[in-house]
Design a protein around this motif. Structure first.
Motif: not given
Length: 122
Positions: A16, A39, A67, A69, A84, A89, A93-95
């Protein structure tokens, strides 16, 4: 006779955090009616609650703000949790919510002190 063997598929972890930018967190309220993965890219609605940012929203939450956590289950009631608010980042890894891509979240995040950087492997 051979001993039984159990084989498991292992998914590689997607890191991440990818940079050296200071990471900061705050606690926010996740609006009722959502179950969100860690995320997730969140936006702040006009009630001051956070939801998965949807580019087509018109209540302020269309602007990516932070974001998530930890995964959170707010289906039956609003939940407080950490997000976050700064750092570097991995975009993979982010949605992301509907209508968002790395391109649509980069500038709003940059204005908030969140930076996106694909990790480099040596």
């Amino acid at each position: 006779m051979h001993a039984a063997s159990n084989h498991y598929s292992v998914q590689p972890l997607v890191p991440l955090m990818t940079g050296e930018t200071e990471v900061n967190t705050i606690t926010v309220t996740i609006a009722k009616g959502q179950q969100l993965p860690a995320n997730a890219v969140l936006g702040r609605n006009d009630k001051g609650e956070y939801v998965l940012s949807d580019a087509a929203a018109t209540d302020g939450s269309q602007v990516p703000d932070c974001i998530l956590a930890y995964a959170v289950d707010a289906k039956s009631q609003a939940q407080s949790t950490g997000v976050y608010t700064s750092g570097c980042f991995n975009p993979a890894a982010l949605h992301l919510g509907n209508g968002h891509s790395e391109q649509t979240i980069t500038q709003p995040f940059r204005e908030r002190g969140i930076f996106l950087k694909t990790p480099s492997y040596k």
